[in-house]
Design a protein around this motif. Structure first.
Motif, PDB file in Angstrom:
ATOM      1  N   GLY A 177       0.774  -1.234   0.000  1.00  0.00           N
ATOM      2  CA  GLY A 177       0.000   0.000   0.000  1.00  0.00           C
ATOM      3  C   GLY A 177       0.801   1.277   0.000  1.00  0.00           C
ATOM      4  O   GLY A 177       0.278   2.344  -0.271  1.00  0.00           O
ATOM      5  N   VAL A 205       1.871   6.170  -0.501  1.00  0.00           N
ATOM      6  CA  VAL A 205       0.521   5.658  -0.741  1.00  0.00           C
ATOM      7  C   VAL A 205      -0.051   6.359  -1.978  1.00  0.00           C
ATOM      8  O   VAL A 205      -0.069   7.583  -2.046  1.00  0.00           O
ATOM      9  N   GLU A 243      -5.247   6.816  -5.394  1.00  0.00           N
ATOM     10  CA  GLU A 243      -6.475   6.014  -5.433  1.00  0.00           C
ATOM     11  C   GLU A 243      -6.732   5.287  -4.113  1.00  0.00           C
ATOM     12  O   GLU A 243      -7.880   5.055  -3.740  1.00  0.00           O
ATOM     13  N   LEU A 244      -5.681   4.932  -3.392  1.00  0.00           N
ATOM     14  CA  LEU A 244      -5.860   4.307  -2.085  1.00  0.00           C
ATOM     15  C   LEU A 244      -6.224   5.352  -1.031  1.00  0.00           C
ATOM     16  O   LEU A 244      -7.035   5.095  -0.143  1.00  0.00           O
ATOM     17  N   HIS A 257      -9.846   5.979  -0.318  1.00  0.00           N
ATOM     18  CA  HIS A 257     -10.621   5.011   0.454  1.00  0.00           C
ATOM     19  C   HIS A 257     -10.180   4.877   1.911  1.00  0.00           C
ATOM     20  O   HIS A 257     -10.957   4.407   2.733  1.00  0.00           O
TER      21      HIS A 257
END
Length: 162
Positions: free
Chosen positions: A100, A127, A130-131, A134
């Motif tokens: 991640g 990171v 797109e991560l 969320h």
């Protein structure tokens, strides 16, 4: 604290070598963790080198599966000065790990023969965007690092006295 890094420090009543041994033993990670997310080591082998993978059973109410597994890659291993790992997962369940972009890093140095200075850094600078959409980073209260260092101190001090 920068935008993508938080740190905490502590002086531990144990030599850096002892503290390093506690950190290199994944079976101690549940006792070190202050969030209650880390459950147990799944491999049972101590960390011995950069590139090594060690797996940890996890639990989090907000994770889709609640119970899940992290496969951590050792990214720094310099006994007794530095140990770090990058958590990842086998998202497709095909044996291929994805990471991640966050890293847990411990830097240690002896203050005296019986005390060590330890800095814990949580770095999420790699990171991907797109991560980040969320998962809010850091995904825990920054005080978690101080709590973890207190637990680490207790474990290392107990090894010195036993």
């Amino acid at each position: 604290m920068t935008n993508d890094t938080i740190t905490a420090t502590i002086t531990i009543p144990a030599p850096a070598e002892t503290v390093f041994d506690v950190l290199a033993d994944p079976t101690t990670h549940a006792a070190i963790d202050g969030t209650g997310w880390v459950r147990e080591a799944l491999d049972g082998e101590p960390m011995t080198r950069t590139g090594q993978i060690f797996r940890i059973a996890m639990y989090h109410d907000n994770h889709p599966a609640k119970n899940y597994e992290m496969a951590n890659k050792v990214v720094a291993f310099d006994r007794p000065d530095t140990i770090a790992w990058e958590p990842g997962q086998d998202m497709a369940h095909d044996g291929n790990l994805t990471f991640g972009g966050w890293i847990w890093r411990y830097d240690l140095r002896d203050e005296t023969p019986s005390e060590s200075h330890v800095t814990l850094t949580y770095d999420w600078s790699a990171v991907p965007p797109e991560l980040r959409e969320h998962i809010p980073f850091p995904p825990f209260d920054p005080a978690h690092l101080e709590n973890s260092l207190k637990h680490l101190s207790d474990l290392a001090a107990a090894r010195v006295t036993s």
